[in-house]
Design a protein around this motif. Structure first.
Motif, PDB file in Angstrom:
ATOM      1  N   ALA A  78     -45.046 -76.815 -27.095  1.00 55.51           N
ATOM      2  CA  ALA A  78     -45.907 -75.702 -26.703  1.00 55.51           C
ATOM      3  C   ALA A  78     -45.855 -75.464 -25.195  1.00 55.51           C
ATOM      4  CB  ALA A  78     -47.345 -75.992 -27.108  1.00 55.51           C
ATOM      5  N   THR A  79     -46.051 -74.223 -24.834  1.00 52.50           N
ATOM      6  CA  THR A  79     -46.167 -73.904 -23.413  1.00 52.50           C
ATOM      7  C   THR A  79     -47.606 -74.151 -22.972  1.00 52.50           C
ATOM      8  OG1 THR A  79     -46.781 -71.601 -23.793  1.00 52.50           O
ATOM      9  CG2 THR A  79     -44.401 -72.092 -23.626  1.00 52.50           C
ATOM     10  N   ILE A  80     -47.794 -74.299 -21.675  1.00 48.79           N
ATOM     11  CA  ILE A  80     -49.146 -74.470 -21.131  1.00 48.79           C
ATOM     12  C   ILE A  80     -49.998 -73.250 -21.506  1.00 48.79           C
ATOM     13  CG2 ILE A  80     -50.478 -74.599 -18.978  1.00 48.79           C
ATOM     14  CD1 ILE A  80     -49.083 -77.195 -19.608  1.00 48.79           C
ATOM     15  N   ASP A  81     -49.395 -72.064 -21.449  1.00 50.67           N
ATOM     16  CA  ASP A  81     -50.112 -70.840 -21.792  1.00 50.67           C
ATOM     17  C   ASP A  81     -50.657 -70.905 -23.220  1.00 50.67           C
ATOM     18  OD1 ASP A  81     -50.926 -68.022 -21.334  1.00 50.67           O
ATOM     19  OD2 ASP A  81     -49.428 -67.636 -22.901  1.00 50.67           O
ATOM     20  N   THR A  82     -49.835 -71.360 -24.157  1.00 50.93           N
ATOM     21  CA  THR A  82     -50.280 -71.465 -25.553  1.00 50.93           C
ATOM     22  C   THR A  82     -51.399 -72.483 -25.686  1.00 50.93           C
ATOM     23  OG1 THR A  82     -48.097 -70.835 -26.376  1.00 50.93           O
ATOM     24  CG2 THR A  82     -49.556 -71.989 -27.920  1.00 50.93           C
ATOM     25  N   ILE A  83     -51.264 -73.606 -25.027  1.00 46.61           N
ATOM     26  CA  ILE A  83     -52.300 -74.649 -25.096  1.00 46.61           C
ATOM     27  C   ILE A  83     -53.617 -74.117 -24.544  1.00 46.61           C
ATOM     28  CG2 ILE A  83     -53.001 -76.903 -24.183  1.00 46.61           C
ATOM     29  CD1 ILE A  83     -49.961 -77.657 -24.391  1.00 46.61           C
ATOM     30  N   ILE A  84     -53.557 -73.400 -23.429  1.00 41.95           N
ATOM     31  CA  ILE A  84     -54.781 -72.826 -22.845  1.00 41.95           C
ATOM     32  C   ILE A  84     -55.390 -71.803 -23.795  1.00 41.95           C
ATOM     33  CG2 ILE A  84     -55.646 -71.355 -20.972  1.00 41.95           C
ATOM     34  CD1 ILE A  84     -53.653 -72.879 -19.117  1.00 41.95           C
ATOM     35  N   ARG A  85     -54.557 -70.954 -24.402  1.00 37.57           N
ATOM     36  CA  ARG A  85     -55.064 -69.952 -25.354  1.00 37.57           C
ATOM     37  C   ARG A  85     -55.728 -70.622 -26.557  1.00 37.57           C
ATOM     38  NH1 ARG A  85     -49.831 -67.224 -25.797  1.00 37.57           N
ATOM     39  NH2 ARG A  85     -50.320 -67.039 -28.000  1.00 37.57           N
ATOM     40  N   VAL A  86     -55.141 -71.724 -27.029  1.00 36.60           N
ATOM     41  CA  VAL A  86     -55.715 -72.443 -28.169  1.00 36.60           C
ATOM     42  C   VAL A  86     -57.098 -72.985 -27.804  1.00 36.60           C
ATOM     43  CG1 VAL A  86     -55.509 -74.551 -29.558  1.00 36.60           C
ATOM     44  CG2 VAL A  86     -53.543 -73.027 -29.302  1.00 36.60           C
ATOM     45  N   PHE A  87     -57.204 -73.635 -26.649  1.00 36.54           N
ATOM     46  CA  PHE A  87     -58.505 -74.195 -26.274  1.00 36.54           C
ATOM     47  C   PHE A  87     -59.533 -73.102 -25.996  1.00 36.54           C
ATOM     48  CE2 PHE A  87     -56.210 -78.239 -25.628  1.00 36.54           C
ATOM     49  CZ  PHE A  87     -57.057 -79.056 -26.363  1.00 36.54           C
ATOM     50  N   LYS A  88     -59.099 -71.972 -25.442  1.00 32.50           N
ATOM     51  CA  LYS A  88     -60.033 -70.855 -25.240  1.00 32.50           C
ATOM     52  C   LYS A  88     -60.516 -70.331 -26.586  1.00 32.50           C
ATOM     53  CE  LYS A  88     -58.856 -69.181 -20.687  1.00 32.50           C
ATOM     54  NZ  LYS A  88     -58.452 -68.053 -19.853  1.00 32.50           N
ATOM     55  N   ALA A  89     -59.610 -70.198 -27.559  1.00 29.52           N
ATOM     56  CA  ALA A  89     -59.997 -69.742 -28.890  1.00 29.52           C
ATOM     57  C   ALA A  89     -60.982 -70.716 -29.534  1.00 29.52           C
ATOM     58  CB  ALA A  89     -58.758 -69.574 -29.772  1.00 29.52           C
ATOM     59  N   LEU A  90     -60.843 -71.987 -29.194  1.00 25.32           N
ATOM     60  CA  LEU A  90     -61.746 -73.005 -29.731  1.00 25.32           C
ATOM     61  C   LEU A  90     -63.040 -73.118 -28.914  1.00 25.32           C
ATOM     62  CD1 LEU A  90     -59.070 -75.741 -30.501  1.00 25.32           C
ATOM     63  CD2 LEU A  90     -60.438 -74.491 -32.187  1.00 25.32           C
ATOM     64  N   LYS A  91     -63.132 -72.280 -27.866  1.00 25.78           N
ATOM     65  CA  LYS A  91     -64.280 -72.324 -26.958  1.00 25.78           C
ATOM     66  C   LYS A  91     -64.467 -73.731 -26.389  1.00 25.78           C
ATOM     67  CE  LYS A  91     -66.735 -68.455 -29.043  1.00 25.78           C
ATOM     68  NZ  LYS A  91     -65.869 -67.954 -30.046  1.00 25.78           N
ATOM     69  N   ALA A  92     -63.352 -74.304 -25.989  1.00 22.29           N
ATOM     70  CA  ALA A  92     -63.352 -75.656 -25.433  1.00 22.29           C
ATOM     71  C   ALA A  92     -62.833 -75.615 -24.000  1.00 22.29           C
ATOM     72  CB  ALA A  92     -62.456 -76.574 -26.268  1.00 22.29           C
ATOM     73  N   ASP A  93     -63.448 -76.393 -23.139  1.00 14.74           N
ATOM     74  CA  ASP A  93     -62.967 -76.516 -21.764  1.00 14.74           C
ATOM     75  C   ASP A  93     -61.739 -77.398 -21.742  1.00 14.74           C
ATOM     76  OD1 ASP A  93     -64.976 -74.985 -20.609  1.00 14.74           O
ATOM     77  OD2 ASP A  93     -66.284 -76.711 -20.306  1.00 14.74           O
TER      78      ASP A  93
END
Length: 108
Positions: A78-93
């Motif tokens: 995964a790219t960093i961008d995808t990982i950040i999008r996943v955590f944002k979708a999960l409402k996780a810091d």
């Protein structure tokens, strides 16, 4: 007959012996894979905590269910961008820590 005491080894000693010492290519690759595996498990745990299926999370992120599955099994593709999008979708810091020699730089 006397009993012979078993020699004890630390985890670090075992890694040094069987994987390679810190700074070697083999050890760096091992540590990277381990971190990516832990990251994938964190994503899965957060998804389950939010009671989302892989398909639902994929829709929130804009990727297919298969990519969420791969990400959870090992985040190394995964790219960093995808990982950040996943955590944002999960409402996780999510916080990144980068060590530059003896100094830490934190990104939040």
């Amino acid at each position: 007959m006397g009993t012979k005491a078993l020699k004890k080894f630390t985890l670090a000693e075992m890694k040094d012996k069987y994987i390679g010492t810190v700074g070697t290519k083999a050890r760096d690759e091992y540590e990277y894979e381990l971190r990516m595996d832990v990251l994938g498990k964190m994503i899965k745990a957060a998804r389950q905590e939010r009671k989302l299926t892989q398909e639902e999370l994929g829709r929130l992120v804009g990727v297919q269910k298969a990519q969420i599955s791969k990400l959870e099994s090992s985040a190394n593709s995964a790219t960093i961008d995808t990982i950040i999008r996943v955590f944002k979708a999960l409402k996780a810091d999510i916080h990144f820590s980068v060590k530059l020699e003896d100094n830490f730089v934190e990104l939040t």
